[in-house]
Design a protein around this motif. Structure first.
Motif, PDB file in Angstrom:
ATOM      1  N   LYS A 181      -3.956 -18.078  -2.953  1.00  0.00           N
ATOM      2  CA  LYS A 181      -4.628 -19.320  -2.569  1.00  0.00           C
ATOM      3  C   LYS A 181      -5.679 -19.013  -1.521  1.00  0.00           C
ATOM      4  CE  LYS A 181      -1.083 -22.954  -3.160  1.00  0.00           C
ATOM      5  NZ  LYS A 181      -0.260 -23.931  -2.429  1.00  0.00           N
ATOM      6  N   ILE A 182      -6.811 -19.722  -1.608  1.00  0.00           N
ATOM      7  CA  ILE A 182      -7.852 -19.639  -0.582  1.00  0.00           C
ATOM      8  C   ILE A 182      -8.125 -21.047  -0.088  1.00  0.00           C
ATOM      9  CG2 ILE A 182     -10.240 -18.968  -0.065  1.00  0.00           C
ATOM     10  CD1 ILE A 182     -10.084 -16.970  -2.371  1.00  0.00           C
ATOM     11  N   LYS A 183      -7.817 -21.294   1.171  1.00  0.00           N
ATOM     12  CA  LYS A 183      -7.985 -22.641   1.768  1.00  0.00           C
ATOM     13  C   LYS A 183      -7.325 -23.714   0.889  1.00  0.00           C
ATOM     14  CE  LYS A 183     -12.512 -22.422   2.481  1.00  0.00           C
ATOM     15  NZ  LYS A 183     -13.879 -22.699   3.038  1.00  0.00           N
ATOM     16  N   ALA A 184      -6.058 -23.480   0.557  1.00  0.00           N
ATOM     17  CA  ALA A 184      -5.207 -24.439  -0.191  1.00  0.00           C
ATOM     18  C   ALA A 184      -5.597 -24.585  -1.657  1.00  0.00           C
ATOM     19  CB  ALA A 184      -5.192 -25.805   0.492  1.00  0.00           C
ATOM     20  N   GLN A 185      -6.570 -23.850  -2.142  1.00  0.00           N
ATOM     21  CA  GLN A 185      -6.956 -23.892  -3.545  1.00  0.00           C
ATOM     22  C   GLN A 185      -6.393 -22.685  -4.274  1.00  0.00           C
ATOM     23  OE1 GLN A 185     -11.408 -24.544  -3.188  1.00  0.00           O
ATOM     24  NE2 GLN A 185     -10.970 -25.854  -4.942  1.00  0.00           N
TER      25      GLN A 185
ATOM     26  N   VAL B  25      -6.141 -19.673  -6.700  1.00  0.00           N
ATOM     27  CA  VAL B  25      -7.166 -18.762  -7.219  1.00  0.00           C
ATOM     28  C   VAL B  25      -7.434 -19.038  -8.697  1.00  0.00           C
ATOM     29  CG1 VAL B  25      -7.604 -16.340  -7.805  1.00  0.00           C
ATOM     30  CG2 VAL B  25      -6.843 -16.953  -5.504  1.00  0.00           C
ATOM     31  N   ASN B  26      -6.385 -19.336  -9.459  1.00  0.00           N
ATOM     32  CA  ASN B  26      -6.558 -19.638 -10.893  1.00  0.00           C
ATOM     33  C   ASN B  26      -7.461 -20.853 -11.103  1.00  0.00           C
ATOM     34  OD1 ASN B  26      -5.023 -17.521 -11.833  1.00  0.00           O
ATOM     35  ND2 ASN B  26      -3.107 -18.680 -11.827  1.00  0.00           N
ATOM     36  N   ASN B  27      -7.329 -21.870 -10.235  1.00  0.00           N
ATOM     37  CA  ASN B  27      -8.186 -23.046 -10.342  1.00  0.00           C
ATOM     38  C   ASN B  27      -9.635 -22.740  -9.948  1.00  0.00           C
ATOM     39  OD1 ASN B  27      -5.939 -24.510 -11.114  1.00  0.00           O
ATOM     40  ND2 ASN B  27      -5.539 -25.323  -9.057  1.00  0.00           N
ATOM     41  N   ILE B  28      -9.791 -21.885  -8.935  1.00  0.00           N
ATOM     42  CA  ILE B  28     -11.145 -21.514  -8.499  1.00  0.00           C
ATOM     43  C   ILE B  28     -11.870 -20.760  -9.610  1.00  0.00           C
ATOM     44  CG2 ILE B  28     -12.478 -20.186  -6.809  1.00  0.00           C
ATOM     45  CD1 ILE B  28     -10.192 -20.650  -4.810  1.00  0.00           C
ATOM     46  N   ARG B  29     -11.123 -19.900 -10.333  1.00  0.00           N
ATOM     47  CA  ARG B  29     -11.738 -19.141 -11.442  1.00  0.00           C
ATOM     48  C   ARG B  29     -12.346 -20.086 -12.486  1.00  0.00           C
ATOM     49  NH1 ARG B  29      -6.866 -15.887 -11.739  1.00  0.00           N
ATOM     50  NH2 ARG B  29      -7.152 -13.920 -10.623  1.00  0.00           N
ATOM     51  N   GLN B  30     -11.679 -21.193 -12.708  1.00  0.00           N
ATOM     52  CA  GLN B  30     -12.132 -22.120 -13.749  1.00  0.00           C
ATOM     53  C   GLN B  30     -13.195 -23.098 -13.245  1.00  0.00           C
ATOM     54  OE1 GLN B  30      -8.498 -23.946 -15.122  1.00  0.00           O
ATOM     55  NE2 GLN B  30      -7.528 -21.966 -15.555  1.00  0.00           N
TER      56      GLN B  30
ATOM     57  N   ALA C 102      -6.904 -20.554   5.980  1.00  0.00           N
ATOM     58  CA  ALA C 102      -5.638 -20.016   5.465  1.00  0.00           C
ATOM     59  C   ALA C 102      -5.861 -19.305   4.129  1.00  0.00           C
ATOM     60  CB  ALA C 102      -4.631 -21.139   5.286  1.00  0.00           C
ATOM     61  N   ILE C 103      -5.167 -18.188   3.951  1.00  0.00           N
ATOM     62  CA  ILE C 103      -5.161 -17.457   2.681  1.00  0.00           C
ATOM     63  C   ILE C 103      -3.710 -17.104   2.357  1.00  0.00           C
ATOM     64  CG2 ILE C 103      -5.914 -15.393   1.430  1.00  0.00           C
ATOM     65  CD1 ILE C 103      -8.341 -15.234   3.189  1.00  0.00           C
ATOM     66  N   VAL C 104      -3.288 -17.376   1.125  1.00  0.00           N
ATOM     67  CA  VAL C 104      -1.951 -16.999   0.666  1.00  0.00           C
ATOM     68  C   VAL C 104      -2.099 -15.784  -0.243  1.00  0.00           C
ATOM     69  CG1 VAL C 104       0.105 -17.710  -0.603  1.00  0.00           C
ATOM     70  CG2 VAL C 104      -1.126 -19.373   0.817  1.00  0.00           C
ATOM     71  N   PHE C 105      -1.355 -14.706   0.089  1.00  0.00           N
ATOM     72  CA  PHE C 105      -1.408 -13.470  -0.697  1.00  0.00           C
ATOM     73  C   PHE C 105      -0.169 -13.338  -1.566  1.00  0.00           C
ATOM     74  CE2 PHE C 105      -4.252 -12.416   2.825  1.00  0.00           C
ATOM     75  CZ  PHE C 105      -5.302 -11.788   2.155  1.00  0.00           C
ATOM     76  N   ASN C 106      -0.346 -12.744  -2.735  1.00  0.00           N
ATOM     77  CA  ASN C 106       0.769 -12.353  -3.593  1.00  0.00           C
ATOM     78  C   ASN C 106       1.006 -10.865  -3.352  1.00  0.00           C
ATOM     79  OD1 ASN C 106       2.462 -11.498  -5.678  1.00  0.00           O
ATOM     80  ND2 ASN C 106       1.599 -12.950  -7.147  1.00  0.00           N
TER      81      ASN C 106
END
Length: 831
Positions: free
Chosen positions: A539-543, A545-550, A613-617
């Motif tokens: 996630k990048i700033k609560a978004q 990553v999969n949604n940002i790609r689209q 905020a950034i969430v890492f896998n």
């Protein structure tokens, strides 16, 4: 009439021609070589790649990426990785690039081997192709064996060349080609291993690669894969030489500009001497047009001859470049000679000669017959409107020429404005200097000193012309020297006992202690033990990553969304880092949120800042983090730099591998530690930075040679211009020196008067020129080359006294005729 007058003034006109020749030679040689380089890159881009286009991925392709790859039906494929290999015959070890090929690659160019049949047979026979230089280095021959990880293969042949390899890459990690079916048997592709999957395609002639790249490229990028076509590769290859190209174009521009200054200053003094002759001609019935054309034909003829000679020298000179750069370029440059650069040089020589001579030539148009009795400094300047038109034409020419060289209107305008400002400052300083001396004239000084100072502001003085010529020449020469230093600063690679010169890669957690013990047993220091943890952004700033790609409107760069980051954790900054925003957190306290530090380029591409905020896998575990600081990272330094750095107390328990650095004293110690490490840990790779230093220095030495050569070439042009300007000024002082001798002045007095005058002019012009060059070089460093600027003392220690002495020597040589002959003989000769 033009021919007769030119024969009588041939010495002055030859010096005038020399500045044209050198300026044109520099422009033609640089432009022709750049053109040949671009043409060769385009012609050989397919052979460099070995295919029309390649799809590559730094990990096993995703299901979607694999579907695209399969639908395009690859003609060949490869998995490549860097690893250590061993030669059982003598125990030698070496870091190599293993290329496991499948299919009939390459489609363009060829695999060059010894014996030649090995290139066609190695797939069927199950042998390896090993870099020919590597075999010579370890005294290995085809038929011997090579150990790649846990697999031992027979060496089928010596590999001399293969598409996709360059002199640089093969020197650092020589290629070893093996059949793709043996990859699993090596057991080298473990956790954290750096590997690349490549798929090669041969396209039909009807395929538009640009449109194909626009359609397929984004789809592959979304799946963390890349598409490279031979056309885009040729463009990338060309961009590698951008800074060198910028410098060469700058050298050409400066060389030509110096030539223009030489023309303007020489013709100014030359025409000034001819004004009385023009007045006499008009007394005898010559028209304005006739007197003007006499000198215009002279200048045009010299421009044509100088342009032709300069073009021929430039054509001959540029043929030297490929031999200097043959190891730096990944292919041999074939030089083709066309009529275009010669015609361009001839036209440029004619055009710039006439254009820069027009201002002084205008004076011949407006000389009246009465001026035979009174020719002075202010006479016959011509109407202001005509001079403004000529001056505007000169500025337009400089702008268009610099734009043609630099391909950037802003830079071109900047060069022209900087030159104009420099000209104005020099002219202003010289006029101010004359006014200062006139106002505060030292009346109590000795006769010779007062006479030399009077010469600086009397009628027929040469102060403005020579200070501007000397100052502009010194300014351009010093700017070129400072700029050369800016580029060559990157060629210095420091090596010391405290610096790591060996990097041990891919050390697994259970191997770390044993590797450190092995180094300690040989009294080798463990300089760094850097843990690496791989992760992706979730996630990048609560978004998500999969949604940002689209999201087609997102400004976040694609590589951020697909990249597998190799991160580390530590409590201190390193030499190549500096905090530019936020605060550095060295260690995380229990119960506190995770605060990380990111690089400035990552912050820009991910559109994030301090506090976001950034969430890492982290290999299946989600970790929430907050950006605590942003670092400026110097990626050019030869050390491990990271986009993301965690504080201590966060990632210690995560799956990880290590990079260990040490410093080895010599080649023997390096070979021994590499051999033992590879025998004990086949998955570990060792990078000997001593070899990298040697390779980089060799490559940068070649670049430095060209940069130094072109700098010297332009400096030589500047010296010729200075000689021409000062030499031509001799005719200003001959009659005065003769009159002084007639009145009883001694030779030593005349020498001292001339010497002091030229010392004042040389010091003033060169000092102001160098100071202005400091300012212009700072602008070039920050705005054009994007490099730090540390000024050299050479212009102050060498150019300042050197140019002053040069001006003094030429000035003193100007009056030798007066000193050696009787006054009447000199006047007759000059008449």
């Amino acid at each position: 009439m033009a021919w007769r007058d030119a024969k009588a003034s041939r010495v002055r006109l030859l010096l005038f021609m020399a500045s044209i020749i050198l300026g044109i030679a520099a422009v033609v040689s640089i432009q022709l070589f750049s053109s040949n380089l671009k043409d060769n890159i385009k012609l050989q881009s397919k052979a460099l790649m070995g295919a029309d286009y390649i799809i590559d991925s730094r990990q096993l392709p995703t299901a979607r990426a694999q579907a695209i790859i399969d639908s395009l039906q690859p003609d060949a494929s490869e998995v490549n990785f860097v690893s250590m290999v061993a030669f059982p015959k003598n125990g030698g070890t070496k870091l190599v690039k293993v290329r496991a090929l499948k299919g009939d690659f390459p489609f363009y160019g060829s695999i060059d081997t010894e014996p030649a049949s090995a290139a066609a047979n190695y797939q069927d026979s199950g042998g390896a192709l090993v870099d020919a230089t590597l075999l010579l280095q370890f005294n290995i021959k085809p038929g011997d064996s090579i150990k790649v990880g846990e697999l031992t293969l027979s060496i089928a042949g010596a590999l001399k060349a293969i598409p996709g390899s360059t002199a640089i890459s093969t020197s650092v990690a020589p290629p070893v080609i093996i059949p793709n079916r043996f990859v699993d048997g090596t057991e080298l592709l473990q956790f954290g291993s750096r590997k690349e999957y490549q798929y090669f395609y041969k396209a039909s002639d009807s395929l538009n690669l640009s449109k194909f790249e626009q359609n397929i490229g984004p789809q592959l990028e979304a799946e963390n894969s890349d598409l490279d076509t031979h056309t885009s590769t040729s463009a990338q290859l060309g961009s590698r030489y951008d800074n060198v190209g910028k410098f060469l174009n700058l050298a050409a521009f400066i060389a030509l500009l110096l030539g223009c200054i030489g023309i303007a200053s020489s013709v100014h003094i030359y025409i000034k001497e001819k004004l009385r002759a023009v007045a006499v001609l008009k007394c005898m019935g010559a028209s304005r047009k006739q007197s003007f054309l006499i000198f215009l034909i002279q200048i045009a003829g010299i421009g044509l001859a100088g342009g032709l000679i300069g073009s021929l020298i430039g054509v001959a000179l540029q043929t030297v470049f490929p031999y200097i750069l043959e190891e730096f370029l990944p292919f041999a440059v074939e030089i083709t000679i066309s009529a275009q650069p010669i015609l361009m040089g001839v036209f440029l020589g004619l055009f710039m000669s006439v254009l820069f001579a027009l201002l002084p030539l205008l004076r011949t148009w407006y000389v009246s017959p009465l001026d035979v009795l009174r020719v002075d400094e202010q006479a016959s300047q011509g109407p202001k409107k005509a001079r403004i038109i000529v001056f505007a034409a000169i500025l337009i020419f400089l702008f268009l020429f610099s734009f043609w060289l630099l391909k950037n209107a802003v830079y071109a305008l900047g060069f022209v404005v900087a030159t104009l400002i420099t000209f104005a400052i020099l002219a202003g300083i010289s006029i101010g200097f004359m006014t200062l001396i006139k106002t505060y004239f030292p009346k109590r000084w000795g006769f010779t000193t007062r006479q030399s100072l009077l010469n600086l502001f009397r009628p027929n003085n040469q102060t403005v012309v020579l200070v501007v010529a000397i100052g502009l020449g010194t300014f351009l020469i010093s700017t070129l020297y400072f700029t050369k230093d800016i580029l060559l600063a990157k060629t210095e690679v420091e090596q010391s006992a405290e610096n790591a010169n060996m990097i041990i890669l891919d050390v697994q957690t259970d191997q770390r202690a044993a590797v450190e013990q092995g180094l300690n047993a040989r009294n080798l220091p463990v300089l760094d033990n850097i843990p690496l943890v791989t992760m992706r952004m979730h996630k990048i700033k609560a978004q998500l990553v999969n949604n940002i790609r689209q999201d087609s409107t997102s400004e976040i760069r694609g590589w951020i969304l697909n990249h597998e980051f190799r991160t580390t954790y530590r409590d201190t900054l390193i030499d190549s880092e500096a905090i530019i925003a936020g605060e550095w957190v060295s260690e995380l306290k229990t119960g506190k949120p995770v605060v990380i530090s990111i690089s400035d380029n990552l912050a820009e591409d991910a559109k994030v800042g301090v506090g976001d905020a950034i969430v890492f896998n982290v290999q299946g575990v989600l970790m929430e983090t907050t950006i605590g600081s942003i670092r400026k990272v110097d990626w050019g330094q030869l050390q491990l730099n990271f986009s993301i750095v965690f504080p201590k107390g966060v990632l210690e328990q995560a799956p990880q591998f290590n990079v260990i650095t040490t410093s080895v004293p010599d080649e023997a110690a390096s070979a021994e530690i590499q051999r033992d490490l590879v025998a004990q840990f086949p998955n570990v790779s060792v990078l000997d930075l001593r070899q990298v230093y040697t390779i980089l220095e060799d490559i940068l030495d070649k670049i430095a040679w060209i940069i130094n050569f072109m700098a010297f070439f332009s400096i030589l042009t500047g010296i010729i211009v200075l000689i021409g300007s000062v030499r031509t000024s001799k005719y200003q002082r001959i009659k005065e020196s003769v009159l002084l001798r007639t009145l009883g002045a001694k030779n030593t007095q005349i020498l001292k008067i001339s010497a002091l005058e030229y010392v004042f002019l040389g010091l003033l012009g060169s000092l102001v020129g160098i100071l202005l060059a400091l300012l212009s070089s700072l602008g070039l460093a920050l705005l054009v080359f994007k490099e730090p600027f540390v000024p050299s003392l050479i212009p102050f220690l060498v150019f300042l006294p050197g140019i002053t002495l040069l001006v003094l020597a030429i000035g003193l040589s100007n009056i030798q005729t007066v000193l050696r002959s009787s006054p009447l003989e000199v006047l007759r000769r000059e008449g």
